[in-house]
Design a protein around this motif. Sequence first.
Motif, mmCIF file in Angstrom:
data_model
loop_
_atom_site.group_PDB
_atom_site.id
_atom_site.type_symbol
_atom_site.label_atom_id
_atom_site.label_comp_id
_atom_site.label_asym_id
_atom_site.label_seq_id
_atom_site.Cartn_x
_atom_site.Cartn_y
_atom_site.Cartn_z
ATOM 1 N N ASP A 68 2.695 7.849 -6.091
ATOM 2 C CA ASP A 68 3.497 6.926 -5.300
ATOM 3 C C ASP A 68 4.855 7.552 -5.028
ATOM 4 N N ARG A 69 4.984 8.157 -3.834
ATOM 5 C CA ARG A 69 6.162 8.940 -3.491
ATOM 6 C C ARG A 69 6.821 8.396 -2.230
ATOM 7 N N PRO A 70 8.134 8.646 -2.069
ATOM 8 C CA PRO A 70 8.796 8.187 -0.850
ATOM 9 C C PRO A 70 8.368 8.997 0.374
ATOM 10 N N ASN A 71 7.877 10.196 0.145
ATOM 11 C CA ASN A 71 7.358 11.040 1.217
ATOM 12 C C ASN A 71 5.856 11.211 0.961
ATOM 13 N N ARG B 284 10.861 1.622 -4.614
ATOM 14 C CA ARG B 284 12.041 2.323 -5.144
ATOM 15 C C ARG B 284 12.377 1.931 -6.585
ATOM 16 N N HIS C 298 9.383 3.244 -8.907
ATOM 17 C CA HIS C 298 8.920 4.625 -8.914
ATOM 18 C C HIS C 298 10.007 5.694 -8.846
ATOM 19 N N LEU C 299 11.251 5.345 -8.489
ATOM 20 C CA LEU C 299 12.279 6.376 -8.313
ATOM 21 C C LEU C 299 12.518 7.160 -9.606
ATOM 22 N N SER D 125 -0.461 5.778 -0.840
ATOM 23 C CA SER D 125 0.780 5.785 -1.600
ATOM 24 C C SER D 125 1.550 4.493 -1.344
ATOM 25 N N LYS D 126 2.038 3.906 -2.403
ATOM 26 C CA LYS D 126 2.786 2.640 -2.328
ATOM 27 C C LYS D 126 4.107 2.801 -3.070
ATOM 28 N N PHE D 127 5.056 3.507 -2.478
ATOM 29 C CA PHE D 127 6.332 3.752 -3.136
ATOM 30 C C PHE D 127 7.185 2.486 -3.155
ATOM 31 N N ILE E 158 11.380 10.965 -9.418
ATOM 32 C CA ILE E 158 10.094 11.075 -8.710
ATOM 33 C C ILE E 158 9.801 12.505 -8.259
#
Length: 81
Positions: free
Chosen positions: A59-62, A33, A36-37, A29-31, A52
Amino acid sequence: MRLNNEYIGGLTGLESFTYVIILTYLHESKFVRDKHLERRPRNSPEMPLVGIFSQRAKDRPNPIGVTAVKIVEVASVYSVA
């Protein structure tokens, strides 16, 4: 799904269940912001702009994935290296 041989014993009794919940670490995953937000699902211009957490984007922040799968069979298969 295949399980490393060292964890085969952990499957004992699993055949009496209907579903199993699987947690995964999305290591690729390559978040980003700004990118992808908020986005359109599948990057399709026909889809609405959503956050998201309202979509199944990779590609998520978590970077944690969760899924429930139906158990069809539990079998021990040993491979020889």
